[in-house]
Design an enzyme around this catalytic site. Sequence first.
Site, PDB file in Angstrom:
ATOM      1  N   ASP A  78       0.818  -1.213   0.000  1.00 15.73           N
ATOM      2  CA  ASP A  78       0.000   0.000   0.000  1.00 15.73           C
ATOM      3  C   ASP A  78       0.849   1.259   0.000  1.00 15.73           C
ATOM      4  O   ASP A  78       0.489   2.267  -0.614  1.00 15.73           O
ATOM      5  CB  ASP A  78      -0.936   0.005   1.204  1.00 15.73           C
ATOM      6  CG  ASP A  78      -2.171  -0.850   0.964  1.00 15.73           C
ATOM      7  OD1 ASP A  78      -2.110  -1.732   0.083  1.00 15.73           O
ATOM      8  OD2 ASP A  78      -3.178  -0.652   1.654  1.00 15.73           O
ATOM      9  N   ASP A 120      -1.648  -5.477   4.878  1.00 18.04           N
ATOM     10  CA  ASP A 120      -2.948  -4.939   4.512  1.00 18.04           C
ATOM     11  C   ASP A 120      -3.969  -5.926   3.964  1.00 18.04           C
ATOM     12  O   ASP A 120      -4.580  -6.656   4.699  1.00 18.04           O
ATOM     13  CB  ASP A 120      -2.737  -3.758   3.571  1.00 18.04           C
ATOM     14  CG  ASP A 120      -2.045  -2.610   4.306  1.00 18.04           C
ATOM     15  OD1 ASP A 120      -0.829  -2.718   4.522  1.00 18.04           O
ATOM     16  OD2 ASP A 120      -2.708  -1.645   4.689  1.00 18.04           O
ATOM     17  N   GLU A 442      -6.822   4.606  -0.591  1.00 14.33           N
ATOM     18  CA  GLU A 442      -6.429   5.171   0.700  1.00 14.33           C
ATOM     19  C   GLU A 442      -5.994   6.622   0.510  1.00 14.33           C
ATOM     20  O   GLU A 442      -5.437   6.983  -0.526  1.00 14.33           O
ATOM     21  CB  GLU A 442      -5.276   4.371   1.304  1.00 14.33           C
ATOM     22  CG  GLU A 442      -5.706   3.022   1.809  1.00 14.33           C
ATOM     23  CD  GLU A 442      -4.634   2.304   2.615  1.00 14.33           C
ATOM     24  OE1 GLU A 442      -4.976   1.334   3.294  1.00 14.33           O
ATOM     25  OE2 GLU A 442      -3.466   2.726   2.572  1.00 14.33           O
ATOM     26  N   SER A 468      -5.419   5.055   5.095  1.00 13.56           N
ATOM     27  CA  SER A 468      -4.381   4.176   5.607  1.00 13.56           C
ATOM     28  C   SER A 468      -4.565   4.037   7.108  1.00 13.56           C
ATOM     29  O   SER A 468      -5.063   4.950   7.776  1.00 13.56           O
ATOM     30  CB  SER A 468      -3.011   4.784   5.310  1.00 13.56           C
ATOM     31  OG  SER A 468      -2.019   4.217   6.131  1.00 13.56           O
TER      32      SER A 468
END
Length: 557
Positions: A78, A120, A442, A468
Amino acid sequence: MRSNQMKSGVEKAPHRSLFKAMGYTDEELGRPIVGVVNSANEIIPGHIHLDRIAEAVKAGIRMAGGTPVEFPVIGVCDGIAMNHTGMKYSLASRELIADSIEVMAMAHPFDGLVLIPNCDKIIPGMLMAALRLNIPAIVVSGGPMLAGRVGSTPVDLISVFEAVGSFKAGKIDNMELKALEDEACPGCGSCAGMFTANSMNCLSEALGLALPGNGTIPAVHAARIRLAKYAGMRIMKLIEEGVKPRDIATMEAFENAIAVDMALGCSTNTVLHVPAIANEAGIELDLEIFNTISKKTPHLCSLRPGGPHFLEDLHRAGGIPGVMKELARSNLIRTDILTVSGKSVKEIVESVNILDHSVIRPVDDPYHPEGGIAILKGNLAPDGAVVKQSAVAPEMMTRKGRARVFNSEPDAARAILEGEIKPGDVVVIRYEGPKGGPGMQEMLTPTAAIVGRGLDKEVALITDGRFSGGTRGAAIGHVSPEAAAGGPIALVEEGDEILIDIPAKRLELLVDEETLNRRRASWKPHPPKITEGYLARYASMVTSGSRGAILKKLEAM
């Protein structure tokens, strides 16, 4: 044994021949066969070392009389995907991970699975697969990264994201930014705070599908390798006893996990992932359960990004068993339920001592009387929105502000970094939901820029996208219905007044109903941002963030 479908009897001689082409012996084929799902790759710091974890798992399986068979799954970083088109693919990868494990475990009927994630979407994707397949399974993660150091100051990846805003504001120079860049991430592991990866690794432990220590033993500690060996040994016992994931992940176990979520101040992404995982077990979690449990569960741990502590501190203090022990003192969790360890929650918490009450506070002396996450509703989010209230400054808990409207995350990030956002503004980023993004990006770049420019006590951000786990401040996400589905966030105009009242769980657009009806009548859907490939298919099938952004059931399509 389930694996007999592919290895036993005269008719399976060709199948055995294919196994023997890979070097498997008759002795190995006579044992239970365990799929080892390894998400190792060379693009995620949390996964760069997972081959070592997999080797330890396989050693444990062999010690306990099984035959391990390893296969891979994909993983998105991410942080590296942030603030460009790549982030649209992150949440969507969760479904691919779950589906690919289902494919492999159905095509090759393993007797059990050991799932090795770390970051994640990989963790919830693997948990979804485990509950969907419902064959004996256990999760063992790669563990958290240690905090970095710049001088005597502990730092992490979020320090670097926020430093970009500070640099743009002239608060730090290029050498200071470079020092952070070089030192914030000192080695392998999931990023060092209670961000999404560590939140989900901790909750897999609280849910009972991972061994004690799974969420907090640092990636570089030898105890992590020992844990992986124990996981390999435990899967053989689960196979022998016929214990399956749905035997463990009951409604009561999910309630325990949500209570731990609230006590830790976990990532808002847990509000997407926990319902999606429960859905695979046939359990429907309404968003309101998060408020119900949050209201009675105190916030006991102040971890990054909202507080000073890192995962290594939580591990040293007693880890997830320590948190659950403290919650059990006030009957805030059920302790009579099963875990993959073979022990009940009660047995686990009785065997641990809390060694640092500044990291794991007593229930009667919490950081906050309510849990870390709140669900807001109102005319701007009829189906709900999510905020990490434990990471919001007191000044921002109740706030009115003027809307600054952006139809994409990059446009908003540019405006913040270039100084166009002023105190009193409420940044509204829309058409970034599950369908509109697509993929629900995010928003770490804009939220970190707000913090870096020193505006986190004066500017809020509202989006139908998500954040996030490293986000802090008055950042309200998952606004549902999303703009692409015609939700009220699509009707907000520049300069509208918005009320945020986190204690009252309200999110209101202060515009009269007649005006909103007039805007609604003239609203037209925003053109799709991606029209081909996987994300186009995903956008056509994905549901609301309020439902965990799961895919539509086939009969409902």
